[in-house]
Design a protein around this motif. Structure first.
Motif, PDB file in Angstrom:
ATOM      1  N   ALA A   1       0.805  -1.229   0.000  1.00  0.00           N
ATOM      2  CA  ALA A   1       0.000   0.000   0.000  1.00  0.00           C
ATOM      3  C   ALA A   1       0.840   1.283   0.000  1.00  0.00           C
ATOM      4  O   ALA A   1       0.545   2.200  -0.787  1.00  0.00           O
ATOM      5  N   PRO A   2       1.895   1.399   0.834  1.00  0.00           N
ATOM      6  CA  PRO A   2       2.664   2.658   0.792  1.00  0.00           C
ATOM      7  C   PRO A   2       3.264   2.937  -0.585  1.00  0.00           C
ATOM      8  O   PRO A   2       3.228   4.074  -1.056  1.00  0.00           O
ATOM      9  N   ALA A   3       3.811   1.912  -1.213  1.00  0.00           N
ATOM     10  CA  ALA A   3       4.408   2.114  -2.537  1.00  0.00           C
ATOM     11  C   ALA A   3       3.339   2.426  -3.580  1.00  0.00           C
ATOM     12  O   ALA A   3       3.548   3.267  -4.457  1.00  0.00           O
ATOM     13  N   LEU A   4       2.199   1.769  -3.483  1.00  0.00           N
ATOM     14  CA  LEU A   4       1.124   2.009  -4.448  1.00  0.00           C
ATOM     15  C   LEU A   4       0.542   3.408  -4.277  1.00  0.00           C
ATOM     16  O   LEU A   4       0.260   4.099  -5.262  1.00  0.00           O
ATOM     17  N   LEU A   5       0.369   3.829  -3.044  1.00  0.00           N
ATOM     18  CA  LEU A   5      -0.246   5.135  -2.798  1.00  0.00           C
ATOM     19  C   LEU A   5       0.704   6.288  -3.078  1.00  0.00           C
ATOM     20  O   LEU A   5       0.281   7.365  -3.503  1.00  0.00           O
ATOM     21  N   THR A   6       1.989   6.087  -2.806  1.00  0.00           N
ATOM     22  CA  THR A   6       2.953   7.171  -3.015  1.00  0.00           C
ATOM     23  C   THR A   6       3.640   7.089  -4.376  1.00  0.00           C
ATOM     24  O   THR A   6       4.348   8.013  -4.750  1.00  0.00           O
ATOM     25  N   ARG A   7       3.455   5.964  -5.072  1.00  0.00           N
ATOM     26  CA  ARG A   7       4.121   5.710  -6.364  1.00  0.00           C
ATOM     27  C   ARG A   7       5.637   5.815  -6.230  1.00  0.00           C
ATOM     28  O   ARG A   7       6.321   6.348  -7.098  1.00  0.00           O
ATOM     29  N   GLU A   8       6.124   5.355  -5.091  1.00  0.00           N
ATOM     30  CA  GLU A   8       7.555   5.354  -4.794  1.00  0.00           C
ATOM     31  C   GLU A   8       7.946   3.919  -4.468  1.00  0.00           C
ATOM     32  O   GLU A   8       7.525   3.394  -3.434  1.00  0.00           O
ATOM     33  N   ARG A   9       8.732   3.302  -5.333  1.00  0.00           N
ATOM     34  CA  ARG A   9       9.057   1.890  -5.149  1.00  0.00           C
ATOM     35  C   ARG A   9       9.856   1.654  -3.870  1.00  0.00           C
ATOM     36  O   ARG A   9       9.865   0.571  -3.328  1.00  0.00           O
ATOM     37  N   ARG A  10      10.539   2.685  -3.356  1.00  0.00           N
ATOM     38  CA  ARG A  10      11.330   2.526  -2.141  1.00  0.00           C
ATOM     39  C   ARG A  10      10.471   2.561  -0.869  1.00  0.00           C
ATOM     40  O   ARG A  10      10.962   2.274   0.199  1.00  0.00           O
ATOM     41  N   ALA A  11       9.221   2.926  -1.002  1.00  0.00           N
ATOM     42  CA  ALA A  11       8.334   3.007   0.160  1.00  0.00           C
ATOM     43  C   ALA A  11       7.818   1.614   0.516  1.00  0.00           C
ATOM     44  O   ALA A  11       6.630   1.322   0.439  1.00  0.00           O
ATOM     45  N   THR A  12       8.744   0.749   0.883  1.00  0.00           N
ATOM     46  CA  THR A  12       8.376  -0.611   1.260  1.00  0.00           C
ATOM     47  C   THR A  12       8.562  -0.789   2.761  1.00  0.00           C
ATOM     48  O   THR A  12       9.268  -0.023   3.413  1.00  0.00           O
ATOM     49  N   LEU A  13       7.950  -1.814   3.257  1.00  0.00           N
ATOM     50  CA  LEU A  13       8.103  -2.133   4.669  1.00  0.00           C
ATOM     51  C   LEU A  13       9.404  -2.891   4.876  1.00  0.00           C
ATOM     52  O   LEU A  13       9.932  -3.499   3.953  1.00  0.00           O
ATOM     53  N   PRO A  14       9.934  -2.859   6.094  1.00  0.00           N
ATOM     54  CA  PRO A  14      11.126  -3.674   6.379  1.00  0.00           C
ATOM     55  C   PRO A  14      10.848  -5.146   6.064  1.00  0.00           C
ATOM     56  O   PRO A  14       9.755  -5.653   6.325  1.00  0.00           O
ATOM     57  N   TRP A  15      11.848  -5.829   5.529  1.00  0.00           N
ATOM     58  CA  TRP A  15      11.639  -7.216   5.107  1.00  0.00           C
ATOM     59  C   TRP A  15      11.233  -8.108   6.268  1.00  0.00           C
ATOM     60  O   TRP A  15      10.508  -9.091   6.074  1.00  0.00           O
ATOM     61  N   SER A  16      11.671  -7.767   7.484  1.00  0.00           N
ATOM     62  CA  SER A  16      11.331  -8.624   8.624  1.00  0.00           C
ATOM     63  C   SER A  16       9.827  -8.614   8.891  1.00  0.00           C
ATOM     64  O   SER A  16       9.252  -9.647   9.266  1.00  0.00           O
ATOM     65  N   VAL A  17       9.174  -7.492   8.675  1.00  0.00           N
ATOM     66  CA  VAL A  17       7.732  -7.413   8.895  1.00  0.00           C
ATOM     67  C   VAL A  17       6.993  -8.198   7.812  1.00  0.00           C
ATOM     68  O   VAL A  17       6.098  -8.994   8.106  1.00  0.00           O
ATOM     69  N   VAL A  18       7.388  -7.987   6.553  1.00  0.00           N
ATOM     70  CA  VAL A  18       6.739  -8.717   5.457  1.00  0.00           C
ATOM     71  C   VAL A  18       7.073 -10.212   5.560  1.00  0.00           C
ATOM     72  O   VAL A  18       6.229 -11.074   5.290  1.00  0.00           O
ATOM     73  N   GLY A  19       8.292 -10.507   5.984  1.00  0.00           N
ATOM     74  CA  GLY A  19       8.688 -11.906   6.136  1.00  0.00           C
ATOM     75  C   GLY A  19       7.843 -12.639   7.163  1.00  0.00           C
ATOM     76  O   GLY A  19       7.528 -13.821   6.997  1.00  0.00           O
ATOM     77  N   LEU A  20       7.457 -11.944   8.223  1.00  0.00           N
ATOM     78  CA  LEU A  20       6.581 -12.559   9.219  1.00  0.00           C
ATOM     79  C   LEU A  20       5.233 -12.932   8.592  1.00  0.00           C
ATOM     80  O   LEU A  20       4.692 -14.014   8.868  1.00  0.00           O
ATOM     81  N   ALA A  21       4.714 -12.068   7.736  1.00  0.00           N
ATOM     82  CA  ALA A  21       3.460 -12.371   7.049  1.00  0.00           C
ATOM     83  C   ALA A  21       3.628 -13.561   6.108  1.00  0.00           C
ATOM     84  O   ALA A  21       2.725 -14.399   5.985  1.00  0.00           O
ATOM     85  N   VAL A  22       4.775 -13.656   5.447  1.00  0.00           N
ATOM     86  CA  VAL A  22       5.017 -14.790   4.548  1.00  0.00           C
ATOM     87  C   VAL A  22       5.086 -16.090   5.348  1.00  0.00           C
ATOM     88  O   VAL A  22       4.499 -17.104   4.948  1.00  0.00           O
ATOM     89  N   VAL A  23       5.782 -16.071   6.477  1.00  0.00           N
ATOM     90  CA  VAL A  23       5.855 -17.272   7.323  1.00  0.00           C
ATOM     91  C   VAL A  23       4.450 -17.699   7.747  1.00  0.00           C
ATOM     92  O   VAL A  23       4.109 -18.885   7.711  1.00  0.00           O
ATOM     93  N   ALA A  24       3.614 -16.725   8.124  1.00  0.00           N
ATOM     94  CA  ALA A  24       2.249 -17.056   8.533  1.00  0.00           C
ATOM     95  C   ALA A  24       1.438 -17.615   7.367  1.00  0.00           C
ATOM     96  O   ALA A  24       0.729 -18.614   7.514  1.00  0.00           O
ATOM     97  N   ALA A  25       1.548 -16.995   6.199  1.00  0.00           N
ATOM     98  CA  ALA A  25       0.780 -17.459   5.031  1.00  0.00           C
ATOM     99  C   ALA A  25       1.221 -18.855   4.606  1.00  0.00           C
ATOM    100  O   ALA A  25       0.386 -19.721   4.322  1.00  0.00           O
ATOM    101  N   VAL A  26       2.519 -19.081   4.571  1.00  0.00           N
ATOM    102  CA  VAL A  26       3.025 -20.411   4.196  1.00  0.00           C
ATOM    103  C   VAL A  26       2.613 -21.436   5.254  1.00  0.00           C
ATOM    104  O   VAL A  26       2.218 -22.560   4.928  1.00  0.00           O
ATOM    105  N   GLY A  27       2.674 -21.026   6.515  1.00  0.00           N
ATOM    106  CA  GLY A  27       2.256 -21.931   7.583  1.00  0.00           C
ATOM    107  C   GLY A  27       0.798 -22.311   7.490  1.00  0.00           C
ATOM    108  O   GLY A  27       0.425 -23.466   7.700  1.00  0.00           O
ATOM    109  N   GLN A  28      -0.042 -21.326   7.165  1.00  0.00           N
ATOM    110  CA  GLN A  28      -1.468 -21.610   7.027  1.00  0.00           C
ATOM    111  C   GLN A  28      -1.746 -22.511   5.832  1.00  0.00           C
ATOM    112  O   GLN A  28      -2.602 -23.384   5.885  1.00  0.00           O
TER     113      GLN A  28
END
Length: 191
Positions: free
Chosen positions: A49-76
């Motif tokens: 959402a931050p990158a999409l709303l600001t149109r700035e590719r660098r406006a990403t979340l820290p990988w550790s936060v997104v990585g936690l979501a990936v671990v949860a999604a893969v786990g589910q």
């Protein structure tokens, strides 16, 4: 890494993790859409959402936060630990929301308020998810929880996870998230 800065690598890793969330969602669509599919797509949307709303590719979340979501999604999706993965997903989405609000909006939260916000939001989302599954069991004949006792234990679990996440966020994760976002946006270009 051939002239690339560490933050560019972190940005690339964050985008790869967002792509992994979308991939888990697509796998879910191919095998019949379910809650896990929704979780994966929602997590990807919130992370991007931050990158999409600001149109700035660098406006990403820290990988550790997104990585936690990936671990949860893969786990589910791919493990038998779907209950634990669901709590992990709640935590990941809460952290994504807090980082989105703190890093990319005018909202400023003190570290303690952020920790309390993470804890209460985790409890609230976990409780709403439990009540929705209970309502599905009661009114549509599904068997997500199987009675009132599991509902109570789910609520106790959501509360415990919320408190633990709040403490962890207060004493370690908050600074790491702040530093990652500041470095990525060039030292304080918060929106």
């Amino acid at each position: 890494m051939l002239g690339r800065t560490r933050s560019e690598v972190e940005i690339a890793v964050s985008w790869l993790l967002v792509a992994a969330l979308v991939a888990v969602g697509v796998v879910g669509l191919r095998s019949g859409a379910d809650a896990t599919t929704t979780f994966a797509f929602l997590s990807a949307l919130l992370a991007a959402a931050p990158a999409l709303l600001t149109r700035e590719r660098r406006a990403t979340l820290p990988w550790s936060v997104v990585g936690l979501a990936v671990v949860a999604a893969v786990g589910q999706r791919f493990t038998p630990f779907d209950v634990v993965s669901t709590y992990l997903w709640v935590v990941a989405v809460t952290l994504i929301l807090v980082v989105d609000l703190e890093a990319f909006t005018e909202v400023e939260m003190s570290p303690r308020f952020s920790a309390a916000f993470v804890a209460t939001t985790t409890m609230a989302v976990g409780a709403v998810w439990t009540v929705l599954r209970w309502a599905s069991d009661a009114f549509f004949g599904t068997s997500y929880l199987g009675g009132v006792d599991p509902v109570m234990w789910e609520l106790v679990g959501a509360t415990a996870v919320g408190v633990i996440v709040g403490v962890v966020f207060e004493y370690g994760f908050h600074e790491a998230v702040d530093e990652g976002v500041e470095r990525r946006l060039g030292g304080g270009e918060r929106r």
